[in-house]
Design a protein around this motif. Structure first.
Motif, PDB file in Angstrom:
ATOM      1  N   ASP A 106     -21.830  -3.035  -5.682  1.00 34.75           N
ATOM      2  CA  ASP A 106     -21.189  -1.771  -5.335  1.00 34.75           C
ATOM      3  C   ASP A 106     -20.407  -1.898  -4.032  1.00 34.75           C
ATOM      4  N   VAL A 107     -19.264  -2.569  -4.125  1.00 30.06           N
ATOM      5  CA  VAL A 107     -18.388  -2.782  -2.974  1.00 30.06           C
ATOM      6  C   VAL A 107     -17.008  -2.223  -3.296  1.00 30.06           C
ATOM      7  N   ILE A 108     -16.468  -1.430  -2.395  1.00 29.44           N
ATOM      8  CA  ILE A 108     -15.154  -0.819  -2.589  1.00 29.44           C
ATOM      9  C   ILE A 108     -14.277  -1.145  -1.374  1.00 29.44           C
ATOM     10  N   ILE A 109     -13.103  -1.665  -1.651  1.00 35.03           N
ATOM     11  CA  ILE A 109     -12.086  -1.902  -0.618  1.00 35.03           C
ATOM     12  C   ILE A 109     -10.880  -1.079  -1.032  1.00 35.03           C
ATOM     13  N   THR A 110     -10.573  -0.029  -0.303  1.00 38.21           N
ATOM     14  CA  THR A 110      -9.568   0.921  -0.765  1.00 38.21           C
ATOM     15  C   THR A 110      -8.964   1.658   0.423  1.00 38.21           C
TER      16      THR A 110
ATOM     17  N   LEU B 225     -14.592  -2.787  -6.604  1.00 37.49           N
ATOM     18  CA  LEU B 225     -13.337  -2.056  -6.790  1.00 37.49           C
ATOM     19  C   LEU B 225     -12.426  -2.340  -5.608  1.00 37.49           C
ATOM     20  N   ILE B 226     -11.205  -2.794  -5.892  1.00 29.29           N
ATOM     21  CA  ILE B 226     -10.179  -2.997  -4.874  1.00 29.29           C
ATOM     22  C   ILE B 226      -8.963  -2.197  -5.321  1.00 29.29           C
TER      23      ILE B 226
ATOM     24  N   GLN C 171      -6.898  -2.408  -8.867  1.00 32.76           N
ATOM     25  CA  GLN C 171      -6.067  -1.351  -9.430  1.00 32.76           C
ATOM     26  C   GLN C 171      -5.123  -0.789  -8.367  1.00 32.76           C
ATOM     27  N   ASN C 172      -3.851  -0.647  -8.746  1.00 40.27           N
ATOM     28  CA  ASN C 172      -2.875  -0.008  -7.875  1.00 40.27           C
ATOM     29  C   ASN C 172      -2.786  -0.713  -6.515  1.00 40.27           C
ATOM     30  N   VAL C 173      -2.542  -2.010  -6.545  1.00 41.92           N
ATOM     31  CA  VAL C 173      -2.315  -2.740  -5.300  1.00 41.92           C
ATOM     32  C   VAL C 173      -0.957  -3.427  -5.346  1.00 41.92           C
ATOM     33  N   ARG C 174      -0.397  -3.662  -4.158  1.00 42.79           N
ATOM     34  CA  ARG C 174       0.773  -4.514  -3.996  1.00 42.79           C
ATOM     35  C   ARG C 174       0.332  -5.766  -3.258  1.00 42.79           C
ATOM     36  N   ILE C 175       0.817  -6.913  -3.717  1.00 41.99           N
ATOM     37  CA  ILE C 175       0.521  -8.185  -3.068  1.00 41.99           C
ATOM     38  C   ILE C 175       1.839  -8.895  -2.823  1.00 41.99           C
ATOM     39  N   LEU C 176       2.131  -9.188  -1.558  1.00 40.27           N
ATOM     40  CA  LEU C 176       3.432  -9.739  -1.195  1.00 40.27           C
ATOM     41  C   LEU C 176       3.265 -10.952  -0.287  1.00 40.27           C
TER      42      LEU C 176
END
Length: 468
Positions: A148-152, A191-192, A216-221
């Motif tokens: 149960d780890v969330i990074i948001t 969840l990230i 979900q719903n991330v940008r990686i640049l």
């Protein structure tokens, strides 16, 4: 005529983030819903002395805040709030039942001092660091044996400031393998979401030996000339869902892995049940890749609604004698390509081994790969599908693929056997045999699609009879 890349990029980013079928706010999700837990306890990083000036090193503040919040892990969990500011830090570890929340205009910055990224043991499924023998630098944000780890957040940013690492790699002055930006190991319920990730030193998001992971719903640049800055690399992990992401980096946008040669074979943990849905991006390598480290096996991968542009390659499988393992039951559909050099590329001679102890007779099994509903404009080569002599790739199925190809030799195939229907330019000789009606069962997931289509047709006919 080549489509201007800036125009394509603007249009695709607009499509991703505006109200359209690509919107990140779409309720049409393929991911199993992961609730963003309301944590009963919350603290701000500033309460632990952190200074968001982009200069002060805040590693101790992050470590102390998380140590404090650990006392609430069995009391409903806790939230670490990172407000607007530029928060410089070295590596820090997460805990179970934690939400790391980055507010709008919050930026976590990776330290440019390698000493702030400790060296840890190599992964057992790799046997050594991926780049060098020995250990590897710990990721900026790290966790192991967690639940149960969330990074948001509210579209905050995590910036690895990776240029110092890229330079050391290119100058061959690395002492250990470069760090990832985020790595979670042996963890469940991850969840990230809703963040931007920039300039990773190495692979950006790396769940390894994990279950139930949603990105979900991330940008990686990262710059297109940055080495090995993969976007998301599920590695010996299961039940992973990647959805509504925009990725533009210097290497594979998504690479599914499961260990390296004899070490991956011995560890024996596959990557399975992987969903990739609504992915947009560009790269100088591959959009979606499987391998090359796939020795523990990769199966049940479903990728749908994909858009790649200004890229070298769209869909790729890469492996080699010595890998062992398998890639099977892969389904890729509804793909749009623009300005891509090679649409489909399977490589059986990728090479790269951890040491000389690998078994060259450990041959991979590549079977039941279905790619359908693909359109492409300004494609140089439709497909390079190259198996291994004495180890054919089999049941490779191509359906409803229409590519505007500039090469006079659109396909090059060897040591492969499969089927095709409705492919333009016409598929290579080993794939020319028709799928329908005799080989549907040889093609992964096509039988399901036919049954679903037939059911819908019957339902439409029945409703028509009722209305009549």
């Amino acid at each position: 005529m080549r489509i201007p890349s800036t125009l394509v990029e603007v249009l695709l980013v607009f499509a991703l983030f505006c109200s359209s079928p690509w919107t990140v706010w779409s309720s049409n999700t393929l991911c199993q819903q992961t609730n963003e837990e309301v944590r009963p306890h919350s603290v701000s990083i500033t309460e632990f002395g952190a200074v968001g000036d982009g200069v002060t090193l805040n590693t101790k503040a992050f470590q102390n805040a998380i140590f404090y919040l650990n006392s609430f892990a069995d009391k409903g969990g806790a939230k670490l709030f990172v407000p607007a500011g530029r928060w410089l830090t070295g590596s820090f570890d997460l805990i179970s039942h934690l939400t790391l929340w980055l507010d709008k205009d919050a930026v976590i910055l990776g330290s440019t001092n390698p000493e702030d990224w400790p060296v840890v043991d190599p992964l057992p499924s790799y046997g050594r660091g991926r780049e060098l023998p020995g250990g590897r630098h710990k990721s900026l944000i790290y966790g192991h044996n967690l639940t149960d780890v969330i990074i948001t957040g509210n579209n905050g940013t995590i910036d690895g400031q990776g240029s110092i690492w890229w330079n050391r790699f290119m100058n061959r002055t690395l002492d250990y393998t470069r760090p990832h930006l985020v790595e979670l190991m042996n963890s469940t319920g991850v969840l990230i979401s809703n963040l931007t990730f920039l300039n990773s030193p190495f692979w950006t998001i790396h769940p390894v030996y994990c279950s139930q992971v949603t990105v979900q719903n991330v940008r990686i640049l990262a710059p297109h000339d940055s080495p090995n800055t993969d976007g998301i690399d599920p590695d010996s992990s299961d039940n992973v869902c990647i959805e509504d992401c925009y990725i533009s980096t210097g290497d594979d946008l998504i690479a599914i892995k499961s260990g390296w040669d004899e070490y991956g074979i011995a560890y024996g943990r596959p990557s399975t049940n992987i969903i990739i849905h609504r992915l947009v991006g560009k790269t100088q390598t591959s959009g979606i890749a499987i391998g090359s480290e796939m020795s523990g096996g990769v199966s049940e991968v479903h990728a749908e609604d994909i858009q790649f542009y200004d890229s070298y390659n769209g869909i790729r499988i890469k492996t080699s004698p010595g890998r062992g393992g398998y890639v099977r039951n892969i389904y890729v559909s509804n793909v749009s390509l623009a300005n891509v050099d090679i649409a489909i590329w399977f490589t059986g001679s990728y090479g790269e081994h951890p040491d000389d102890a690998y078994d060259p007779n450990a041959l991979p099994v590549i079977e039941k790969v279905t790619i359908k509903d693909v359109v492409g404009e300004n494609i140089k080569t439709a497909g390079l599908i190259e198996g291994i002599e004495g180890d054919n790739f089999v049941n490779i199925c191509l359906s409803n693929i229409i590519l505007n190809v500039t090469s006079n030799y659109p396909w090059n195939c060897s040591y492969v056997k499969g089927y095709s229907d409705l492919v333009q330019p016409e598929a290579c000789e080993p794939l020319k045999e028709r799928i329908f009606p005799d080989h549907c069962s040889d093609c992964y997931y096509l039988t399901n699609q036919i049954q679903s289509s037939n059911s819908q047709n019957r339902a439409g006919q029945t409703s028509g009879d009722i209305r009549g």
